[in-house]
Design an enzyme around this catalytic site. Structure first.
Site, PDB file in Angstrom:
ATOM      1  N   GLY A   3       0.852  -1.190   0.000  1.00 39.41           N
ATOM      2  CA  GLY A   3       0.000   0.000   0.000  1.00 39.41           C
ATOM      3  C   GLY A   3       0.882   1.231   0.000  1.00 39.41           C
ATOM      4  O   GLY A   3       0.513   2.292   0.505  1.00 39.41           O
ATOM      5  N   GLY A  22      -0.347   4.702  -0.952  1.00 36.87           N
ATOM      6  CA  GLY A  22      -1.536   5.230  -0.259  1.00 36.87           C
ATOM      7  C   GLY A  22      -1.212   6.333   0.740  1.00 36.87           C
ATOM      8  O   GLY A  22      -0.052   6.678   0.977  1.00 36.87           O
ATOM      9  N   LEU A  76      -1.425   3.517  21.326  1.00 36.33           N
ATOM     10  CA  LEU A  76      -0.526   2.831  22.259  1.00 36.33           C
ATOM     11  C   LEU A  76       0.928   3.255  22.074  1.00 36.33           C
ATOM     12  O   LEU A  76       1.775   2.938  22.902  1.00 36.33           O
ATOM     13  CB  LEU A  76      -0.665   1.316  22.105  1.00 36.33           C
ATOM     14  CG  LEU A  76      -2.013   0.750  22.552  1.00 36.33           C
ATOM     15  CD1 LEU A  76      -2.079  -0.738  22.271  1.00 36.33           C
ATOM     16  CD2 LEU A  76      -2.231   1.015  24.038  1.00 36.33           C
ATOM     17  N   HIS A  90      -9.034   3.281  20.171  1.00 29.89           N
ATOM     18  CA  HIS A  90      -8.093   4.175  20.863  1.00 29.89           C
ATOM     19  C   HIS A  90      -8.516   4.487  22.313  1.00 29.89           C
ATOM     20  O   HIS A  90      -7.730   4.356  23.242  1.00 29.89           O
ATOM     21  CB  HIS A  90      -7.940   5.499  20.103  1.00 29.89           C
ATOM     22  CG  HIS A  90      -7.556   5.357  18.657  1.00 29.89           C
ATOM     23  ND1 HIS A  90      -6.782   4.329  18.184  1.00 29.89           N
ATOM     24  CD2 HIS A  90      -7.842   6.130  17.575  1.00 29.89           C
ATOM     25  CE1 HIS A  90      -6.602   4.475  16.881  1.00 29.89           C
ATOM     26  NE2 HIS A  90      -7.241   5.562  16.480  1.00 29.89           N
ATOM     27  N   ARG A 116     -18.956  22.983  21.503  1.00 29.99           N
ATOM     28  CA  ARG A 116     -18.484  21.988  22.480  1.00 29.99           C
ATOM     29  C   ARG A 116     -19.178  20.643  22.317  1.00 29.99           C
ATOM     30  O   ARG A 116     -18.879  19.692  23.028  1.00 29.99           O
ATOM     31  CB  ARG A 116     -18.703  22.490  23.908  1.00 29.99           C
ATOM     32  CG  ARG A 116     -17.741  23.613  24.304  1.00 29.99           C
ATOM     33  CD  ARG A 116     -17.871  23.975  25.788  1.00 29.99           C
ATOM     34  NE  ARG A 116     -17.699  22.844  26.650  1.00 29.99           N
ATOM     35  CZ  ARG A 116     -18.594  22.388  27.518  1.00 29.99           C
ATOM     36  NH1 ARG A 116     -19.752  22.999  27.647  1.00 29.99           N
ATOM     37  NH2 ARG A 116     -18.341  21.337  28.253  1.00 29.99           N
TER      38      ARG A 116
HETATM   39  C1  BG6 Z   1      -7.577   7.547  13.403  1.00 28.69           C
HETATM   40  C2  BG6 Z   1      -8.992   7.895  13.003  1.00 28.69           C
HETATM   41  O1  BG6 Z   1      -7.528   6.221  13.851  1.00 28.69           O
HETATM   42  O2  BG6 Z   1      -7.158   8.401  14.433  1.00 28.69           O
HETATM   43  C3  BG6 Z   1      -9.085   9.357  12.587  1.00 28.69           C
HETATM   44  O3  BG6 Z   1      -9.398   7.070  11.930  1.00 28.69           O
HETATM   45  C4  BG6 Z   1      -8.507  10.246  13.673  1.00 28.69           C
HETATM   46  O4  BG6 Z   1     -10.421   9.718  12.314  1.00 28.69           O
HETATM   47  C5  BG6 Z   1      -7.120   9.761  14.078  1.00 28.69           C
HETATM   48  O5  BG6 Z   1      -8.445  11.563  13.166  1.00 28.69           O
HETATM   49  C6  BG6 Z   1      -6.577  10.554  15.249  1.00 28.69           C
HETATM   50  O6  BG6 Z   1      -5.227  10.243  15.449  1.00 28.69           O
HETATM   51  P1  BG6 Z   1      -4.245  11.323  16.050  1.00 28.69           P
HETATM   52  O7  BG6 Z   1      -2.966  10.599  16.242  1.00 28.69           O
HETATM   53  O8  BG6 Z   1      -4.164  12.436  15.045  1.00 28.69           O
HETATM   54  O9  BG6 Z   1      -4.851  11.790  17.327  1.00 28.69           O
END
Ligand code: BG6
Length: 490
Positions: free
Chosen positions: A12, A15, A179, A239, A460
């Protein structure tokens, strides 16, 4: 660790993810001398590109502040090469294998790290073809994969069932890039390396935990993709839940990958299914001044979409430490600010000598500007017994001003090179996280009468948010009395 002369193969390579994250991270590691000696990096994708085009593309997001970095970048690009081919036929992968074998000519062993920066649709065929055509007969192979790992429990299990017979759990590195963030990696040290946190880290002292993700921008241009997922699948099931498990887990027996992940899975298994009455969802609308578009104004978003771009979800953990403490996950796009933080709100102190003294709060700011601070009551200096809220403040860019904070992807690719799985998602952990979220996601997908509340772009979030949080005992009283001195951090 991967030995010298290994090869990293980025699938990829043409990409967005490869261009924005993978190659800059590989360069970052190379620049700091952290890649094994003699390593080669091979890109693979469908796009036909000559060497120049490929190198231009992979360096387009790499910052080159001075000549020294430029020289390093030239050296790095000298280690990179490219092969074009399809994702679903043997032919392309045989060509790739031949290219790798040419690089490895004369060596007894071959060691290959495959990084799949690919859309989920081609994920399984690529994993299969790599095993069939590019797996070293003598040596080792690893594969790094990225979310989405399915869109619910069933599809995640399908993916897992397809991968399992060909790639062992030991060879697979499932990235959740949160992480790899510095503050997230600090959490176990903060918790278990400081007795004052460790001792108060439970339902007797903590009133609520909030994990907040705010972005200022909407889904502009990515709406079609986002609409299939929504904010809960995009950042919460992965996350934010990862952060939650680290905040809530018991002390691991050691820092080894299995000990840490065993404890994380235990937290997930102690969580009852999410009750929809503990959930609110929202979708952004035009900004108040009309200059920013609403979510459904994006032509790539289906008309009348009910996709949430904001959600607040309250979870509970049924164990001795946390029973009854709300863990509030909050995430949204197109909000008033951009930040990710964990906010641990302590309980009120015993009243009597004090009237209305604010609660302590511990804030772990993950981004931007990493910091750890505690809102703390103190006597206002002078001939008075008035109290004032101040802070104990560890702001990284003042305290650690000459240390480099690595990008999440740098940290994680280095872990994969070193064979350390602690910051990657284990199969049972992924399964447990989908088990927890899938009933809610299906309920929201299927209940046509549940419509996300509109909020203006740049606000907000939905108007009822504060009342919702207050109903879980969260006190915002501090806000009027206390302003985090952001100018100091800058
Ligand atoms: C990604 C999401 O996993 O994490 C995105 O698909 C999001 O929508 C991004 O913007 C946020 O990551 P970071 O590292 O910019 O906080």
């Amino acid at each position: 660790p991967l030995p010298a002369d290994s090869i990293i193969i980025v699938l990829g390579a043409s990409g967005d993810l490869a261009k924005k994250k993978t190659y800059p991270a590989l360069f970052g590691l190379f620049r700091y001398g952290l890649l094994p000696d003699g390593i080669q990096i091979v890109g693979y994708a469908r796009t036909k590109m000559d060497d120049d085009d490929y190198k231009k593309r992979i360096s387009s997001y790499i910052k080159v502040p001075d000549d020294a970095v430029k020289a390093k970048l030239d050296e790095f690009l000298g280690m990179c090469s490219y092969v074009a081919g399809t994702y679903d036929t043997d032919e392309g992968f045989q060509k790739l294998d031949k290219h790798l074998a040419d690089i490895e000519a004369g060596r007894d062993e071959s060691h290959r790290l495959f990084y799949l920066a690919l859309p989920p649709t081609v994920f399984i065929p690529v994993a299969q073809h790599l095993k069939k055509n590019c797996y070293p007969a003598n040596g080792s192979a690893r594969v790094i994969i990225e979310k989405p790992f399915g869109h619910d429990l069933e599809s995640s299990r399908e993916l897992q069932t397809a991968l399992q017979p060909i790639w062992t759990e030991d060879e697979v590195f499932r990235i959740d890039h949160y992480l790899g963030k510095e503050m997230v990696k600090n959490m176990l040290i903060l918790r278990f390396g400081n007795e004052f946190f460790n001792a108060s880290w439970n339902k007797n002292h903590i009133s609520s935990v909030q994990i907040t993700f705010k972005e200022k921008f909407g889904t502009e241009g990515r709406g079609g993709y986002f609409d299939e997922f929504g904010i809960i699948r995009d950042v919460m099931q992965n996350h934010l839940l990862q952060i939650l498990t680290i905040i809530a887990m018991e002390r691991p027996v050691s820092f080894s990958a299995e000990d840490i992940r065993d404890e994380k899975v235990r937290v997930l298994r102690a969580m009852p299914l999410i009750d929809p009455k503990n959930v609110v969802i929202g979708q952004y609308d035009k900004s108040v001044d009309g200059t920013k578009p609403g979510y459904t104004d994006d032509p790539t978003v289906p008309e009348g979409s009910r996709c949430p771009t904001f959600a607040a979800i309250v979870l509970y953990i049924k164990n001795d430490r946390w029973d009854g403490v709300p863990f509030i996950l909050k995430a949204g796009k197109a909000l008033d600010s951009a930040k990710v933080e964990v906010r641990v709100q302590y309980k009120d102190v015993t009243s009597g000598i004090f009237k209305d003294i604010p609660r302590n709060e511990l804030v772990l700011r993950i981004q931007p500007d990493e910091s750890v601070y505690i809102k703390m009551n103190t006597k206002l200096p002078g001939l008075t017994m008035k109290t004032s809220v101040t802070e104990l403040d560890l702001t990284y860019n003042r305290r650690f001003s000459d240390l480099h904070i690595p990008e999440a992807y740098e940290a994680l690719i280095l872990d994969a090179i070193n064979g350390d799985h602690s910051n990657f998602v284990r199969d049972d952990e992924l399964d447990a996280s989908w088990k927890l979220f899938t009933p809610l996601l299906h309920y929201l997908d299927e209940s046509k009468d549940i419509v996300p509340a509109k909020y203006p772009y740049g606000s907000r979030g939905p108007a009822f948010l504060d009342d919702f949080l207050a109903s879980y005992g969260y006190s915002r009283e501090l806000d009027g009395m206390y302003q985090w001195p952001t100018t100091k951090a800058g």
